[in-house]
Design a protein around this motif. Sequence first.
Motif, PDB file in Angstrom:
ATOM      1  N   ILE A   1       0.828  -1.298   0.114  1.00 23.52           N
ATOM      2  CA  ILE A   1       0.181   0.040  -0.037  1.00 23.52           C
ATOM      3  C   ILE A   1       1.031   1.126  -0.040  1.00 23.52           C
ATOM      4  O   ILE A   1       1.654   1.242   0.716  1.00 23.52           O
ATOM      5  CB  ILE A   1      -0.975  -0.006   0.945  1.00 23.52           C
ATOM      6  CG1 ILE A   1      -1.796  -1.207   1.306  1.00 23.52           C
ATOM      7  CG2 ILE A   1      -1.726   1.238   1.259  1.00 23.52           C
ATOM      8  CD1 ILE A   1      -2.647  -1.238   2.359  1.00 23.52           C
ATOM      9  N   VAL A   2       0.757   2.130  -0.980  1.00 26.83           N
ATOM     10  CA  VAL A   2       1.315   3.389  -0.958  1.00 26.83           C
ATOM     11  C   VAL A   2       1.172   4.135   0.146  1.00 26.83           C
ATOM     12  O   VAL A   2       0.222   4.376   0.558  1.00 26.83           O
ATOM     13  CB  VAL A   2       1.184   4.163  -2.334  1.00 26.83           C
ATOM     14  CG1 VAL A   2       1.938   5.459  -2.382  1.00 26.83           C
ATOM     15  CG2 VAL A   2       1.682   3.354  -3.433  1.00 26.83           C
ATOM     16  N   SER A   3       2.118   4.864   0.834  1.00 27.21           N
ATOM     17  CA  SER A   3       1.919   5.552   1.984  1.00 27.21           C
ATOM     18  C   SER A   3       1.096   6.821   1.582  1.00 27.21           C
ATOM     19  O   SER A   3       1.569   7.606   0.423  1.00 27.21           O
ATOM     20  CB  SER A   3       3.274   6.118   2.313  1.00 27.21           C
ATOM     21  OG  SER A   3       3.162   7.021   3.629  1.00 27.21           O
ATOM     22  N   HIS A   4       0.278   7.064   2.253  1.00 23.22           N
ATOM     23  CA  HIS A   4      -0.933   8.324   2.178  1.00 23.22           C
ATOM     24  C   HIS A   4      -1.104   8.989   3.379  1.00 23.22           C
ATOM     25  O   HIS A   4      -0.770   8.578   4.331  1.00 23.22           O
ATOM     26  CB  HIS A   4      -1.895   7.461   1.578  1.00 23.22           C
ATOM     27  CG  HIS A   4      -2.614   6.576   2.440  1.00 23.22           C
ATOM     28  ND1 HIS A   4      -3.372   6.585   3.357  1.00 23.22           N
ATOM     29  CD2 HIS A   4      -2.474   5.162   2.245  1.00 23.22           C
ATOM     30  CE1 HIS A   4      -3.800   5.549   3.994  1.00 23.22           C
ATOM     31  NE2 HIS A   4      -3.145   4.636   3.239  1.00 23.22           N
ATOM     32  N   GLY A   5      -1.889  10.204   3.052  1.00 20.78           N
ATOM     33  CA  GLY A   5      -2.221  11.026   4.267  1.00 20.78           C
ATOM     34  C   GLY A   5      -3.269  10.182   5.107  1.00 20.78           C
ATOM     35  O   GLY A   5      -4.282   9.535   4.498  1.00 20.78           O
ATOM     36  N   VAL A   6      -3.204  10.621   6.353  1.00 18.82           N
ATOM     37  CA  VAL A   6      -4.359   9.940   7.213  1.00 18.82           C
ATOM     38  C   VAL A   6      -5.300  11.128   7.890  1.00 18.82           C
ATOM     39  O   VAL A   6      -4.533  11.873   8.706  1.00 18.82           O
ATOM     40  CB  VAL A   6      -3.938   9.055   8.041  1.00 18.82           C
ATOM     41  CG1 VAL A   6      -3.582   7.532   7.203  1.00 18.82           C
ATOM     42  CG2 VAL A   6      -2.572   9.339   8.790  1.00 18.82           C
ATOM     43  N   PRO A   7      -6.317  11.124   8.003  1.00 16.81           N
ATOM     44  CA  PRO A   7      -7.340  12.256   8.766  1.00 16.81           C
ATOM     45  C   PRO A   7      -7.405  11.643  10.297  1.00 16.81           C
ATOM     46  O   PRO A   7      -7.007  10.647  10.548  1.00 16.81           O
ATOM     47  CB  PRO A   7      -8.522  12.309   8.048  1.00 16.81           C
ATOM     48  CG  PRO A   7      -8.525  10.689   7.687  1.00 16.81           C
ATOM     49  CD  PRO A   7      -7.439  10.276   7.155  1.00 16.81           C
ATOM     50  N   ILE A   8      -7.398  12.568  11.033  1.00 16.54           N
ATOM     51  CA  ILE A   8      -7.650  12.333  12.477  1.00 16.54           C
ATOM     52  C   ILE A   8      -9.132  11.519  12.487  1.00 16.54           C
ATOM     53  O   ILE A   8     -10.198  11.853  11.694  1.00 16.54           O
ATOM     54  CB  ILE A   8      -8.024  13.707  13.126  1.00 16.54           C
ATOM     55  CG1 ILE A   8      -6.825  14.536  13.198  1.00 16.54           C
ATOM     56  CG2 ILE A   8      -8.497  13.252  14.777  1.00 16.54           C
ATOM     57  CD1 ILE A   8      -6.925  15.908  13.709  1.00 16.54           C
ATOM     58  N   GLY A   9      -9.207  10.476  13.477  1.00 12.48           N
ATOM     59  CA  GLY A   9     -10.182   9.617  13.449  1.00 12.48           C
ATOM     60  C   GLY A   9     -10.232   8.524  12.616  1.00 12.48           C
ATOM     61  O   GLY A   9     -11.143   7.682  12.460  1.00 12.48           O
ATOM     62  N   ALA A  10      -9.018   8.328  11.685  1.00 11.98           N
ATOM     63  CA  ALA A  10      -8.966   7.025  10.754  1.00 11.98           C
ATOM     64  C   ALA A  10      -9.049   6.024  11.501  1.00 11.98           C
ATOM     65  O   ALA A  10      -8.316   5.390  12.588  1.00 11.98           O
ATOM     66  CB  ALA A  10      -7.800   7.421   9.943  1.00 11.98           C
ATOM     67  N   LEU A  11      -9.811   5.001  10.903  1.00 13.19           N
ATOM     68  CA  LEU A  11      -9.856   3.404  11.472  1.00 13.19           C
ATOM     69  C   LEU A  11      -8.675   2.852  10.589  1.00 13.19           C
ATOM     70  O   LEU A  11      -9.021   2.491   9.256  1.00 13.19           O
ATOM     71  CB  LEU A  11     -10.984   2.970  11.375  1.00 13.19           C
ATOM     72  CG  LEU A  11     -12.014   3.061  12.499  1.00 13.19           C
ATOM     73  CD1 LEU A  11     -12.311   4.546  12.677  1.00 13.19           C
ATOM     74  CD2 LEU A  11     -13.153   1.972  12.376  1.00 13.19           C
ATOM     75  N   GLN A  12      -7.675   2.362  11.225  1.00 10.91           N
ATOM     76  CA  GLN A  12      -6.654   1.811  10.587  1.00 10.91           C
ATOM     77  C   GLN A  12      -6.233   0.430  10.956  1.00 10.91           C
ATOM     78  O   GLN A  12      -6.490   0.248  12.194  1.00 10.91           O
ATOM     79  CB  GLN A  12      -5.269   2.416  10.779  1.00 10.91           C
ATOM     80  CG  GLN A  12      -4.118   2.007  10.225  1.00 10.91           C
ATOM     81  CD  GLN A  12      -2.798   2.797  10.623  1.00 10.91           C
ATOM     82  OE1 GLN A  12      -2.282   3.725   9.864  1.00 10.91           O
ATOM     83  NE2 GLN A  12      -2.290   2.703  11.780  1.00 10.91           N
ATOM     84  N   ILE A  13      -5.984  -0.658   9.880  1.00 10.09           N
ATOM     85  CA  ILE A  13      -5.701  -2.029  10.342  1.00 10.09           C
ATOM     86  C   ILE A  13      -4.268  -2.131  10.085  1.00 10.09           C
ATOM     87  O   ILE A  13      -4.064  -2.153   8.644  1.00 10.09           O
ATOM     88  CB  ILE A  13      -6.607  -3.018   9.460  1.00 10.09           C
ATOM     89  CG1 ILE A  13      -8.241  -2.537   9.821  1.00 10.09           C
ATOM     90  CG2 ILE A  13      -6.263  -4.261   9.748  1.00 10.09           C
ATOM     91  CD1 ILE A  13      -9.127  -3.759   9.002  1.00 10.09           C
ATOM     92  N   PRO A  14      -3.538  -2.422  11.000  1.00  5.91           N
ATOM     93  CA  PRO A  14      -2.003  -2.842  10.667  1.00  5.91           C
ATOM     94  C   PRO A  14      -1.926  -4.253  10.658  1.00  5.91           C
ATOM     95  O   PRO A  14      -2.698  -4.835  10.424  1.00  5.91           O
ATOM     96  CB  PRO A  14      -1.425  -2.308  12.171  1.00  5.91           C
ATOM     97  CG  PRO A  14      -2.504  -2.405  13.298  1.00  5.91           C
ATOM     98  CD  PRO A  14      -3.842  -2.193  12.484  1.00  5.91           C
ATOM     99  N   HIS A  15      -0.702  -4.696  10.679  1.00  6.00           N
ATOM    100  CA  HIS A  15      -0.455  -6.152  10.497  1.00  6.00           C
ATOM    101  C   HIS A  15      -0.766  -6.891  11.617  1.00  6.00           C
ATOM    102  O   HIS A  15      -1.152  -8.119  11.485  1.00  6.00           O
ATOM    103  CB  HIS A  15       1.044  -6.309  10.121  1.00  6.00           C
ATOM    104  CG  HIS A  15       1.441  -5.693   8.984  1.00  6.00           C
ATOM    105  ND1 HIS A  15       0.963  -6.035   7.713  1.00  6.00           N
ATOM    106  CD2 HIS A  15       2.739  -5.017   8.512  1.00  6.00           C
ATOM    107  CE1 HIS A  15       1.593  -5.156   6.884  1.00  6.00           C
ATOM    108  NE2 HIS A  15       2.724  -4.602   7.168  1.00  6.00           N
ATOM    109  N   ALA A  16      -0.700  -6.389  12.846  1.00  5.87           N
ATOM    110  CA  ALA A  16      -1.162  -7.062  13.997  1.00  5.87           C
ATOM    111  C   ALA A  16      -3.014  -7.210  13.978  1.00  5.87           C
ATOM    112  O   ALA A  16      -3.478  -6.143  13.226  1.00  5.87           O
ATOM    113  CB  ALA A  16      -0.777  -6.349  15.155  1.00  5.87           C
ATOM    114  N   ASP A  17      -3.306  -8.105  14.612  1.00 10.19           N
ATOM    115  CA  ASP A  17      -4.900  -8.249  14.740  1.00 10.19           C
ATOM    116  C   ASP A  17      -5.410  -7.286  15.596  1.00 10.19           C
ATOM    117  O   ASP A  17      -5.694  -7.718  16.969  1.00 10.19           O
ATOM    118  CB  ASP A  17      -4.971  -9.842  15.221  1.00 10.19           C
ATOM    119  CG  ASP A  17      -4.751 -10.632  14.186  1.00 10.19           C
ATOM    120  OD1 ASP A  17      -4.833 -10.280  12.785  1.00 10.19           O
ATOM    121  OD2 ASP A  17      -4.721 -11.856  14.173  1.00 10.19           O
ATOM    122  N   GLU A  18      -5.450  -6.296  15.469  1.00 12.12           N
ATOM    123  CA  GLU A  18      -6.090  -4.815  16.327  1.00 12.12           C
ATOM    124  C   GLU A  18      -6.459  -3.688  15.267  1.00 12.12           C
ATOM    125  O   GLU A  18      -6.386  -3.809  14.057  1.00 12.12           O
ATOM    126  CB  GLU A  18      -5.093  -4.366  17.098  1.00 12.12           C
ATOM    127  CG  GLU A  18      -3.817  -3.693  16.670  1.00 12.12           C
ATOM    128  CD  GLU A  18      -2.821  -3.289  17.407  1.00 12.12           C
ATOM    129  OE1 GLU A  18      -3.054  -3.141  18.753  1.00 12.12           O
ATOM    130  OE2 GLU A  18      -1.671  -2.556  17.125  1.00 12.12           O
TER     131      GLU A  18
END
Length: 337
Positions: free
Chosen positions: A238-255
């Motif tokens: 995934i190309v690095s991109h800007g993220v807003p406040i309140g973004a729901l992000q899914i990292p590699h970990a299960d969280e």
Amino acid sequence: MRGTGITTVGLDITRTGWVTTFQDLGRHDTERRGVPTGGAADQHSAAVANVLVGNPRGATLIENLGGELAFVPDADVLAAVTGAPARVTVGGAPVDSWSPVVVPAGREIRVRGDMGRGARNYLAVGGVLAAPTLLGSAAPDARMGFTQTLGARVLLESGFRGFGRGHFTPLLLRLPVPVLRCPEGPWTVDVVESYGARSIPGVRELIAESSYVVTARSNHVGLRLEGPVLHPDTDAEIVSHGVPIGALQIPHADELIVLGRYRSLTAGYPIVGVASRASLPLLGQAGPGRELRFRWVDRETSVRRSAEREGELLALERATAAVFGALGFTAHLIHHR
């Protein structure tokens, strides 16, 4: 208000909480330089506290996380406590939060928030708190070495001279205060879908049907949530991109991570949704152990609810200005800058 002169008032800090700092609504025009806006986690409560004492919304105030916060002024001051439900006393007598209250010289105002109902309290004092600033804001940023803790004595420039009534009387002012509700049980957060959800089949349904719990690893950068997630079914970068406040992000970990005001400005993880602006104050009050549920809404609904919240703040500002004017001074003259 008797008299119009500005005086310097000392606030002797007698108690601080687990984390007690100067705070405001954050920095302006700094993200293009790679610096997050930062600022109060619960922007609504911080703004209301300032308005209730005649300050501009973005004036410096005190944010308290856990434990007790208390100070004793050496002259009468006008104060207001907002944020999580709290026990507030002046000179040992209970007073209302989410309302302006006079703290007489030599009397202690003490605030103990209910951590089971919300994480942070905001204490505003009418006038200008003397606090260091970084890039035009008192908001702390530990990553930049700007920790902004309170000392034993804080100075305030104030023009307040009292209302000629004691703090033991009923509510000082009756105003249309938009109190942030921190209900018992799970909190519902409105979320607008982001493009990242399209790369993870079934993630919308999973998030809508599941509960998530805030973990102790959470901070101003973001809330780390324990709960079910899905990951992209491809190894494509995934190309690095800007993220807003309140973004729901899914990292590699299960969280699941909900990014806050001190987030990094870019990221390379899927962003499946963005919490509505009207839900951000509640997220700012979510402490470890808090159960959250997410409700998908469309952009129009999110914008409308944000506009309603702004309308409530504007109504409070108008009412405060009218009431303070009837008492002989104008809101924001207490602040005078």
